[in-house]
Design a protein around this motif. Structure first.
Motif, PDB file in Angstrom:
ATOM      1  N   VAL A  88       0.847  -1.185   0.000  1.00  0.00           N
ATOM      2  CA  VAL A  88       0.000   0.000   0.000  1.00  0.00           C
ATOM      3  C   VAL A  88       0.888   1.241   0.000  1.00  0.00           C
ATOM      4  N   ALA A  89       0.345   2.333  -0.511  1.00  0.00           N
ATOM      5  CA  ALA A  89       1.096   3.588  -0.564  1.00  0.00           C
ATOM      6  C   ALA A  89       1.009   4.356   0.747  1.00  0.00           C
ATOM      7  N   SER A  90      -0.044   4.083   1.518  1.00  0.00           N
ATOM      8  CA  SER A  90      -0.221   4.793   2.782  1.00  0.00           C
ATOM      9  C   SER A  90      -0.912   3.881   3.787  1.00  0.00           C
ATOM     10  N   ALA A  91      -0.986   4.351   5.008  1.00  0.00           N
ATOM     11  CA  ALA A  91      -1.602   3.571   6.083  1.00  0.00           C
ATOM     12  C   ALA A  91      -3.122   3.619   6.035  1.00  0.00           C
ATOM     13  N   THR A  92      -3.674   4.194   4.982  1.00  0.00           N
ATOM     14  CA  THR A  92      -5.128   4.326   4.904  1.00  0.00           C
ATOM     15  C   THR A  92      -5.714   3.565   3.718  1.00  0.00           C
ATOM     16  N   SER A  93      -5.053   2.497   3.311  1.00  0.00           N
ATOM     17  CA  SER A  93      -5.582   1.753   2.160  1.00  0.00           C
ATOM     18  C   SER A  93      -5.301   0.257   2.244  1.00  0.00           C
ATOM     19  N   PHE A  94      -5.192  -0.288   3.441  1.00  0.00           N
ATOM     20  CA  PHE A  94      -4.864  -1.702   3.572  1.00  0.00           C
ATOM     21  C   PHE A  94      -6.099  -2.538   3.913  1.00  0.00           C
ATOM     22  N   CYS A  95      -5.983  -3.835   3.657  1.00  0.00           N
ATOM     23  CA  CYS A  95      -7.070  -4.741   4.035  1.00  0.00           C
ATOM     24  C   CYS A  95      -6.556  -5.944   4.803  1.00  0.00           C
ATOM     25  N   ALA A  96      -5.232  -6.081   4.919  1.00  0.00           N
ATOM     26  CA  ALA A  96      -4.646  -7.216   5.621  1.00  0.00           C
ATOM     27  C   ALA A  96      -3.243  -6.844   6.080  1.00  0.00           C
ATOM     28  N   ILE A  97      -2.632  -7.749   6.869  1.00  0.00           N
ATOM     29  CA  ILE A  97      -1.294  -7.537   7.409  1.00  0.00           C
ATOM     30  C   ILE A  97      -0.476  -8.803   7.141  1.00  0.00           C
ATOM     31  N   MET A  98       0.743  -8.619   6.685  1.00  0.00           N
ATOM     32  CA  MET A  98       1.613  -9.765   6.406  1.00  0.00           C
ATOM     33  C   MET A  98       1.950 -10.527   7.683  1.00  0.00           C
ATOM     34  N   THR A  99       1.904 -11.856   7.578  1.00  0.00           N
ATOM     35  CA  THR A  99       2.222 -12.714   8.718  1.00  0.00           C
ATOM     36  C   THR A  99       3.702 -13.043   8.797  1.00  0.00           C
ATOM     37  N   LEU A 100       4.418 -12.877   7.678  1.00  0.00           N
ATOM     38  CA  LEU A 100       5.801 -13.348   7.622  1.00  0.00           C
ATOM     39  C   LEU A 100       6.628 -12.513   6.661  1.00  0.00           C
ATOM     40  N   ASP A 101       7.931 -12.722   6.727  1.00  0.00           N
ATOM     41  CA  ASP A 101       8.857 -12.117   5.770  1.00  0.00           C
ATOM     42  C   ASP A 101       8.895 -13.005   4.535  1.00  0.00           C
ATOM     43  N   ILE A 102       8.960 -12.397   3.366  1.00  0.00           N
ATOM     44  CA  ILE A 102       9.141 -13.156   2.127  1.00  0.00           C
ATOM     45  C   ILE A 102      10.088 -12.363   1.233  1.00  0.00           C
ATOM     46  N   THR A 103      11.145 -13.011   0.799  1.00  0.00           N
ATOM     47  CA  THR A 103      12.129 -12.343  -0.054  1.00  0.00           C
ATOM     48  C   THR A 103      11.587 -12.241  -1.477  1.00  0.00           C
ATOM     49  N   ALA A 104      12.236 -11.416  -2.284  1.00  0.00           N
ATOM     50  CA  ALA A 104      11.847 -11.287  -3.691  1.00  0.00           C
ATOM     51  C   ALA A 104      12.007 -12.623  -4.417  1.00  0.00           C
ATOM     52  N   ALA A 105      13.060 -13.360  -4.092  1.00  0.00           N
ATOM     53  CA  ALA A 105      13.282 -14.670  -4.725  1.00  0.00           C
ATOM     54  C   ALA A 105      12.193 -15.665  -4.318  1.00  0.00           C
ATOM     55  N   PHE A 143       2.808  -0.265  16.585  1.00  0.00           N
ATOM     56  CA  PHE A 143       4.239   0.027  16.566  1.00  0.00           C
ATOM     57  C   PHE A 143       5.001  -0.971  15.697  1.00  0.00           C
ATOM     58  N   GLU A 144       4.401  -2.132  15.419  1.00  0.00           N
ATOM     59  CA  GLU A 144       5.042  -3.164  14.613  1.00  0.00           C
ATOM     60  C   GLU A 144       4.519  -3.206  13.176  1.00  0.00           C
ATOM     61  N   CYS A 145       3.587  -2.314  12.849  1.00  0.00           N
ATOM     62  CA  CYS A 145       3.027  -2.273  11.495  1.00  0.00           C
ATOM     63  C   CYS A 145       3.896  -1.394  10.595  1.00  0.00           C
ATOM     64  N   LYS A 146       3.895  -1.737   9.305  1.00  0.00           N
ATOM     65  CA  LYS A 146       4.792  -1.079   8.345  1.00  0.00           C
ATOM     66  C   LYS A 146       4.069  -0.783   7.042  1.00  0.00           C
ATOM     67  N   VAL A 147       4.601   0.182   6.310  1.00  0.00           N
ATOM     68  CA  VAL A 147       4.215   0.413   4.922  1.00  0.00           C
ATOM     69  C   VAL A 147       5.461   0.152   4.093  1.00  0.00           C
ATOM     70  N   ASN A 148       5.404  -0.899   3.302  1.00  0.00           N
ATOM     71  CA  ASN A 148       6.514  -1.301   2.428  1.00  0.00           C
ATOM     72  C   ASN A 148       7.832  -1.417   3.194  1.00  0.00           C
ATOM     73  N   GLY A 149       7.784  -2.090   4.342  1.00  0.00           N
ATOM     74  CA  GLY A 149       8.994  -2.347   5.115  1.00  0.00           C
ATOM     75  C   GLY A 149       9.416  -1.262   6.079  1.00  0.00           C
ATOM     76  N   THR A 150       8.744  -0.120   6.060  1.00  0.00           N
ATOM     77  CA  THR A 150       9.097   0.983   6.957  1.00  0.00           C
ATOM     78  C   THR A 150       8.047   1.101   8.053  1.00  0.00           C
ATOM     79  N   LYS A 151       8.516   1.015   9.303  1.00  0.00           N
ATOM     80  CA  LYS A 151       7.572   1.117  10.425  1.00  0.00           C
ATOM     81  C   LYS A 151       6.853   2.460  10.391  1.00  0.00           C
ATOM     82  N   LEU A 152       5.601   2.419  10.800  1.00  0.00           N
ATOM     83  CA  LEU A 152       4.788   3.627  10.815  1.00  0.00           C
ATOM     84  C   LEU A 152       5.303   4.604  11.864  1.00  0.00           C
ATOM     85  N   ASP A 153       5.310   5.882  11.518  1.00  0.00           N
ATOM     86  CA  ASP A 153       5.626   6.909  12.503  1.00  0.00           C
ATOM     87  C   ASP A 153       4.343   7.239  13.270  1.00  0.00           C
ATOM     88  N   LYS A 154       4.404   8.188  14.170  1.00  0.00           N
ATOM     89  CA  LYS A 154       3.250   8.510  15.012  1.00  0.00           C
ATOM     90  C   LYS A 154       2.031   8.870  14.163  1.00  0.00           C
TER      91      LYS A 154
END
Length: 132
Positions: free
Chosen positions: A53-70, A93-104
């Motif tokens: 997602v591009a922002s914290a206001t357009s998601f419908c789910a949360i990733m359960t695990l890490d997955i590499t590009a390969a 505090f543990e949620c992210k947008v494209n790998g970057t933790k959300l700020d306040k």
């Protein structure tokens, strides 16, 4: 019957989950795209494929695990789906947008979005923790 085996290792290296009543579903991953546990994601309604997602206001789910590009490329080529959280209580505090933790501000937006649009997803501040 032949079974396809996932080459993913699920770890719980953070405190993403707060509650016990978390539910998952499965979705396809696009080839060559890395995802991290806690990433807020969207799912295409016609292909059941995940996207960042591009922002914290357009998601419908949360990733359960890490997955590499390969790994994503391998899974995509075989049609293997990965689990995603669709319901439950999560630590913002543990949620992210494209790998970057959300700020306040991002945590506030994500919590407000979930409260209004995702009745099964609760981004709950840990007990006794102020978002400063």
């Amino acid at each position: 019957m032949n079974a396809l085996r996932q080459d993913l290792t699920v770890t719980s290296g953070n405190d993403l989950l707060i509650g016990l009543n978390n539910k998952t579903s499965n979705a396809l991953v696009p080839a060559g795209v890395k995802f991290e546990r806690g990433d807020l994601v969207d799912v295409d309604e016609t292909t059941n494929e995940l996207s960042h997602v591009a922002s914290a206001t357009s998601f419908c789910a949360i990733m359960t695990l890490d997955i590499t590009a390969a790994q994503a490329t391998s899974h995509n080529s075989k049609g293997i789906e990965v689990p995603i959280y669709t319901q439950g209580t999560f630590d913002p505090f543990e949620c992210k947008v494209n790998g970057t933790k959300l700020d306040k501000a991002g945590r506030l937006l994500a919590r407000a979005y979930a409260n209004k649009n995702l009745p099964g997803v609760e981004l709950h501040m840990p007990h006794g923790v102020a978002d400063v």
